[in-house]
Design an enzyme around this catalytic site. Structure first.
Site, PDB file in Angstrom:
ATOM      1  N   THR B 143       6.696   5.988  -8.442  1.00 22.92           N
ATOM      2  CA  THR B 143       5.347   5.356  -8.795  1.00 22.92           C
ATOM      3  C   THR B 143       5.593   4.353  -9.457  1.00 22.92           C
ATOM      4  O   THR B 143       6.081   4.464 -10.862  1.00 22.92           O
ATOM      5  CB  THR B 143       4.803   5.957  -9.699  1.00 22.92           C
ATOM      6  OG1 THR B 143       3.559   7.667  -8.454  1.00 22.92           O
ATOM      7  CG2 THR B 143       3.161   5.366  -9.600  1.00 22.92           C
ATOM      8  N   GLU B 144       5.570   2.735  -9.000  1.00 24.71           N
ATOM      9  CA  GLU B 144       5.464   1.269 -10.001  1.00 24.71           C
ATOM     10  C   GLU B 144       7.086   1.713  -9.696  1.00 24.71           C
ATOM     11  O   GLU B 144       7.339   0.270 -11.179  1.00 24.71           O
ATOM     12  CB  GLU B 144       5.477   2.070 -11.191  1.00 24.71           C
ATOM     13  CG  GLU B 144       3.209   1.686 -10.426  1.00 24.71           C
ATOM     14  CD  GLU B 144       2.667   0.592  -9.682  1.00 24.71           C
ATOM     15  OE1 GLU B 144       3.019  -0.222  -9.789  1.00 24.71           O
ATOM     16  OE2 GLU B 144       1.407   1.234  -9.236  1.00 24.71           O
ATOM     17  N   LEU B 145       8.122   1.252  -9.395  1.00 25.10           N
ATOM     18  CA  LEU B 145       9.075   2.177  -8.956  1.00 25.10           C
ATOM     19  C   LEU B 145       9.905   2.520 -11.079  1.00 25.10           C
ATOM     20  O   LEU B 145      11.075   1.954 -11.138  1.00 25.10           O
ATOM     21  CB  LEU B 145      10.201   0.710  -8.673  1.00 25.10           C
ATOM     22  CG  LEU B 145       9.879  -0.007  -7.769  1.00 25.10           C
ATOM     23  CD1 LEU B 145      11.158  -1.271  -7.417  1.00 25.10           C
ATOM     24  CD2 LEU B 145      10.191   1.321  -6.241  1.00 25.10           C
ATOM     25  N   TRP B 294       8.405  -1.889 -11.890  1.00 27.01           N
ATOM     26  CA  TRP B 294       8.725  -3.337 -11.221  1.00 27.01           C
ATOM     27  C   TRP B 294       7.637  -3.950 -11.871  1.00 27.01           C
ATOM     28  O   TRP B 294       7.365  -4.732 -11.707  1.00 27.01           O
ATOM     29  CB  TRP B 294       8.569  -3.529  -9.776  1.00 27.01           C
ATOM     30  CG  TRP B 294       7.491  -2.688  -9.686  1.00 27.01           C
ATOM     31  CD1 TRP B 294       6.750  -2.500  -9.223  1.00 27.01           C
ATOM     32  CD2 TRP B 294       6.908  -2.396  -7.432  1.00 27.01           C
ATOM     33  NE1 TRP B 294       5.158  -1.991  -8.629  1.00 27.01           N
ATOM     34  CE2 TRP B 294       5.923  -1.382  -7.212  1.00 27.01           C
ATOM     35  CE3 TRP B 294       8.235  -2.850  -6.468  1.00 27.01           C
ATOM     36  CZ2 TRP B 294       5.353  -1.649  -6.321  1.00 27.01           C
ATOM     37  CZ3 TRP B 294       7.676  -2.487  -4.677  1.00 27.01           C
ATOM     38  CH2 TRP B 294       6.544  -2.312  -4.565  1.00 27.01           C
TER      39      TRP B 294
END
Lengths: 381, 480
Positions: B143-145, B294
């Site tokens: 999730t979300e890097l 990220w």
């Protein structure tokens, strides 16, 4: 710049937001070099070094004016038309004496001073600004007294500029008084955050109402929400601070709802800060609120606020909870949530306090001076 | 020779309803079907349908390759509301030029709060991808890097060959994102997002005051050509195409022309992530002892757990893990997991309106505070469901016509008042209400309060002391 300012109430004797706002604005303006001759119907009983106070009561000895005594306007309403007229005559006399003082403009606060403003303009031939802190439409819940409404309407039609305390109020003036939008400027109220904020413990959680007991302020919605909350969480005290024509009715209603052991009516109090210091949340369920200075007061005392969307202050506050005044379920839900979820309360309190610090009268005075300059330029041209 | 690895993340949360304290225990559902369907229809029309059509044409026309991660919660919604969109993704995967990247099914922050739940959600996602696309993913993105070394180890143990994360200077320092790296502590490979070239499309594409505006496909290709290294990882939200950048910005035209412009240079090619790690050896080891993501300029988790409301909501949600799983109740478990979707916490973020601007980002709630209120109320409802009843309601006031009228004039509206009143009560009054023949208090508790357990318990109490003790213990338990 020299300004003839016309007001109706002034600290330390004041009834509501109007007195505080006109006092704070004058103070901030004078710091910026604006010289103010402030005319009041009565004597505030105190001297201020930042402006010259002239009382029509003291000046116009021949007029049978009742001195301003700090009673609620509605109570002596039958005397009010006479007082308004006498004030206007007093102001006219004062204006005549000020002809050679180089007055640049007249700034009049709320309808009681509008007639006086118009008369003074006849004498001084300078621009007239009318500052609307609330309209008869707000105060009367949509059933305006024609006498007051007409003074407001005529005044605003004839004024060179109208200042409204919010876009909410500006809209009202456009819709209900037919004043063209471009003639109205918005100047929000502000607050000076106290240096030290007092917090005190109370034996239970405290939900605070603070305001006049009138239809406009929505005390009945507060009571209905209280009833719902007490059923869920009996460990909550509701404080209703203030007085007004609906006070008796509200006390009776609390009895009918069987919540008199949880709801307390204080009447008028000398120091509202005492109540902010024990409050866990402040609720302003106004039906129609031109601005709502108490919301800023509460925040500056680190009390989270729940405010009606039908208010001017909701245009400028982000860190608060907003409700429709008629949605009692939602009001109760939000009050309970603030009481129940401590991070919510803490964040509303901290972020709200930070936010309210940005509302300074200093900035508003700059804006006001801008409006002054614009209107002077416009009239000259 | 430069390889371009083009990867899109596809996700829509299952949004929750406005949920009041008074809704707790009412049986009201948590998820806003109507709103979710509305948003899904809109994004399908604006983004998924036109973009998939273009991607399919590009694959047919050029040697174009693209990889996707599609969250489980989106796949569920596609199955329910937009099967034709799901079909278009399946068609793309069937071309063989599309690789699916794995993640947590619920687009959750599970890695931060529960490693066990993290593994379970990855497994669920693998199962869903197998079921709908017949692919077994080899590459992982969180999730979300969100990433750190420990996560690399865990997904490596689960059989993944590489992890995608952000190519931030925080971890790269002076190094380039255009090479394959190896994780510290495991031999899993790292594919690092080239954030400048990615954000040129995702964020800056339609920004008029950007000095490169307007961005054309040939200009972009020239930047690719000028970038040294083995591989350029262009990672972004799928919704860039048609939603973040509207059709009117020319984003679809840009996409249509991009492969041709990039492939004009015979040294360039498009590659899938699993091809990248076969093709290039890692050039160095990178250590990431802290969590990165990220997001925002901070590249951290502050958008999801940066404030106290967010942290409280997340902690309370994950503290229910064991109790939720113990129920073995499918709907409770699935609701609990849907509440884990990171978007719910994002809506509670307050950092953007430090400067008073609350309109900077999309939020289905009026304010972050409202998002928190509904979420916490739902969590409390879920707690009740886990316990199998709604015991806290026993502490509430009874309706006015059901209050207990005591012989000595006292009136009790709830259990606490009863306890307080018993203390003051004379023995005579007590005996009037409690005798061999009857126990008025127990009856009132059974019939009005509704707490049968307590009523049964005190039915046999003959003394004030024993009744009060039982009552006070019960109140303590109910208050927990």
């Amino acid at each position: 710049m020299r300004v003839l300012m016309l007001g109706w109430e002034f600290p330390p004797k004041h009834i509501g937001g109007l007195g505080i706002a006109s006092y704070e604005l004058s103070k901030a303006l004078s710091k910026k070099g604006v010289e103010i001759f402030f005319v009041l119907p009565g004597d505030p009983g105190k001297d201020y070094n930042f402006l010259k106070i002239i009382s029509t009561y003291v000046e116009a000895v021949n007029s049978p004016l009742t001195p301003y005594a700090g009673t609620s306007m509605s109570l002596n309403f039958f005397n009010l038309p006479r007082e308004v007229d006498n004030f206007a005559l007093g102001v006219e006399k004062i204006a005549k004496r000020l002809i050679d003082e180089g007055i640049d403009l007249i700034h009049a606060h709320d309808w009681m001073t509008f007639k006086a403003g118009l008369l003074a303009r006849e004498v001084l031939h300078v621009p007239l600004i009318l500052h609307v802190h609330s309209t008869e439409i707000d105060r009367s819940g949509g059933n305006p007294n024609p006498y007051v409404y007409n003074i407001e309407k005529e005044g605003m039609e004839k004024a060179d500029l109208v200042i409204a305390v919010s876009n909410f109020t500006k809209k009202r003036i456009v819709e209900y008084y037919g004043i063209p939008e471009e003639k109205i400027k918005v100047l929000y109220n502000a607050i000076e955050v106290p240096k030290k904020v007092k917090r005190k413990k109370f034996r239970s959680k405290v939900v605070l109402y603070l305001g006049r007991f009138t239809l406009q302020k929505g005390p009945d919605y507060f009571l209905k929400a209280a009833k719902k909350i007490i059923q869920k969480d009996p460990d909550v005290t509701f404080l209703m601070v203030g007085e007004g024509e609906m006070l008796g009715e509200m006390i009776e209603k609390a009895c009918r709802l069987g919540i008199t052991d949880k709801v307390f009516f204080t009447g008028r109090v000398p120091d509202v800060n005492e109540f902010y210091s024990i409050a866990d949340v402040y609720v302003m369920p106004s039906v129609s609120e031109p601005f709502g200075l108490t919301a800023l007061e509460a925040l500056s005392n680190k009390v989270p606020v729940i405010i009606s969307k039908q208010s001017g202050v909701s245009e400028v506050l982000s860190h608060c909870l907003k409700v429709d005044f008629w949605d009692v379920d939602d009001i109760a839900n939000k009050i309970l949530s603030v009481l129940k979820y401590s991070p919510l309360k803490k964040m509303l309190e901290e972020n709200g306090f930070t936010e309210v610090k940005n509302f300074s009268w200093d900035k508003q005075a700059d804006k006001c001076i801008e409006y002054y300059k614009e209107v002077i330029k416009k009239i000259k041209a | 020779m430069v390889s371009v690895c083009f990867y899109l993340h596809v996700h829509q949360p299952i949004r929750i309803k406005k949920f009041s304290i008074f809704d707790i225990g009412s049986g009201k559902g948590y998820f806003d079907e109507e709103k979710n369907k509305f948003y899904l229809d809109r994004i399908a029309r604006k983004s998924y349908i036109p973009t998939n059509k273009i991607l399919l044409e590009l694959i047919k026309k050029y040697d174009f390759k693209v990889s996707f991660s599609i969250t489980g919660v989106l796949l569920e919604q596609l199955e329910k509301y937009a099967p034709e969109v799901l079909k278009s993704f399946q068609d793309l995967v069937d071309t063989g030029n599309v690789e699916l990247v794995s993640e947590t099914y619920y687009h959750s922050l599970a890695w931060v709060f529960s490693k066990d739940e993290f593994r379970r959600q990855v497994k669920l996602q693998e199962k869903k991808l197998k079921e709908l696309f017949g692919q077994k993913p080899k590459i992982f993105r969180n999730t979300e890097l969100i990433y750190n070394d420990d996560m690399g180890k865990v997904v490596s143990d689960m059989g993944y060959k590489a992890v995608m994360t952000e190519g931030t200077e925080k971890i790269l320092e002076w190094r380039s994102p255009c090479y394959v790296y190896e994780a510290s502590g495991s031999n899993i490979k790292l594919l690092l997002k080239h954030y400048r070239l990615s954000d040129d499309i995702a964020f800056r594409f339609s920004t008029p005051y950007w000095n490169e505006y307007p961005l054309t496909a040939d200009k972009y290709a020239s930047w690719i050509n000028a970038t040294p290294g083995n591989v350029i990882n262009i990672f972004m939200d799928y919704e860039t195409f048609g939603e973040h950048q509207w059709k009117e910005t020319g984003i679809f035209e840009f996409l249509k022309h991009l492969p041709r412009e990039i492939l004009k240079n015979p040294n360039n090619e498009f590659v899938l992530p699993s091809e990248v790690i076969k093709k290039f050896k890692p050039v160095a080891t990178i250590s990431v002892p802290f969590l990165i993501s990220w997001a925002d300029t901070e590249r951290d988790l502050s958008a999801w757990i940066g404030n106290e409301m967010q942290r409280t909501a997340a902690r309370e949600l994950y503290s229910l893990e064991n109790d939720v799983l113990k129920t073995k109740d499918k709907s409770i478990i699935s609701d609990w997991r849907k509440l884990q979707t990171a978007d719910h916490f994002y809506y509670m973020c307050t950092k953007w309106f430090a400067d008073g601007d609350i309109h900077k980002y999309f939020n289905p709630y009026e304010s972050p505070y409202e998002a928190f209120i509904s979420f916490m109320n739902i969590l409390n409802d879920l707690k009740n469901r886990i316990r199998g009843d709604s015991m806290s309601k026993y502490l509430e006031n009874v309706p006015d016509d059901k209050v207990f009228w005591c012989r000595d004039g006292q009136i009790f509206k709830n259990l606490k008042e009863l306890l307080f009143g018993l203390e003051k009560m004379s023995d005579e009054t007590f005996k009037f209400h409690v005798s061999k023949e009857k126990n008025d208090f127990a009856n009132w508790i059974r019939d009005v309060i509704g707490d049968e357990k307590l009523a049964k318990d005190i039915m046999k109490s003959r003394t004030k002391k024993s009744l009060m003790k039982k009552l006070s213990n019960r109140i303590k338990k109910l208050e927990k």
